[in-house]
Scaffold this motif. Structure first.
Motif: not given
Length: 186
Positions: A45-50
Motif C-alpha cells: 500500500i505504501a508503494v501504491i501511495v508513493k
C-alpha cells in the motif's frame, strides 16, 4: 450553472470520494501493514501511495503550462520504499491529493478544452481529468483490496455492508429525493 462547471464540480466530488475510500481503508490497518507486499511482483500500500503521489505532483503541477510528465519525476523510484515510515505514507497521500484538488479548484470551466501535454501527447484538460479518474480509482481499489486482505479483525465496510442492501435501500427510499453525494453507498 454551465455543463463545464458541473463537470469540474463532479470531477472534484469523484476524486474526493476516492481519496476518502483510500483513507478509510488504510486507517483500518496497523501502521506496519502499509508496507506488506504479498510477493516480489506486487506493491505494498505504501508503494501504491508513493506512485499516486508522484503521478499527482507531476500531472497537476503547472497543469496548463508544462508537460504532465515532469523532468524531475522519478517514476521508477516510486515503486521502491526504503524504510517503514507510516508518517511519510500519509504525507505523500495528503500532498498528492492536495496538489490534484487545488489544481482542479483553480481551473475555470472554459479551460476544460485547453490542450495540455502528457509525455508530449496532446490532451484536453477534460481528457486529462478523465484519464486520472480512471487511473486513481484503479489504485485506490488496489489499496482497498490489499487492506481487506491484510486486516486481521473484521472489516468495517466502506459501502453498503453485506446482507444490508434491503435495509439501506429502505432507508434511502424513506427520505425525500435528493442529489446524490459520492461519499455514500456505491
Amino acid at each position: 450553472m454551465s455543463v463545464e462547471s458541473n463537470m469540474l464540480e463532479s470531477a472534484i466530488r469523484q476524486f474526493t470520494h476516492y481519496k476518502e475510500l483510500g483513507e478509510k481503508a488504510m486507517r483500518q490497518l496497523e501502521p506496519e501493514q502499509l508496507f506488506i507486499a504479498p510477493n516480489e511482483d506486487s506493491n505494498s500500500i505504501a508503494v501504491i501511495v508513493k506512485h499516486l503521489w508522484g503521478n499527482m505532483l507531476s500531472r497537476w503541477t503547472e497543469l496548463l503550462t508544462s508537460d504532465g510528465e515532469k523532468p524531475w519525476r522519478l517514476r521508477d523510484e516510486e515503486f521502491e520504499w526504503a524504510e517503514a515510515d507510516p508518517a511519510q505514507v500519509w504525507q505523500y497521500w495528503e500532498e498528492g491529493w492536495r496538489c490534484l484538488l487545488d489544481a482542479l479548484q483553480q481551473l475555470q470551466p472554459e479551460q476544460l478544452m485547453t490542450i495540455i501535454y502528457i509525455r508530449n501527447e496532446g490532451h484536453t484538460v477534460l481528457e486529462a481529468i478523465n484519464r486520472q479518474l480512471c487511473h486513481y480509482p484503479y489504485h485506490v481499489g488496489q489499496i482497498v483490496y490489499a487492506a481487506k486482505m491484510l486486516k486481521s479483525t473484521s472489516w468495517d465496510s466502506l459501502s453498503i455492508p453485506r446482507q444490508r442492501s434491503a435495509q439501506y435501500n429502505a432507508n434511502k427510499f424513506d427520505q425525500p429525493r435528493q442529489r446524490r453525494h459520492f461519499t455514500e453507498g456505491i
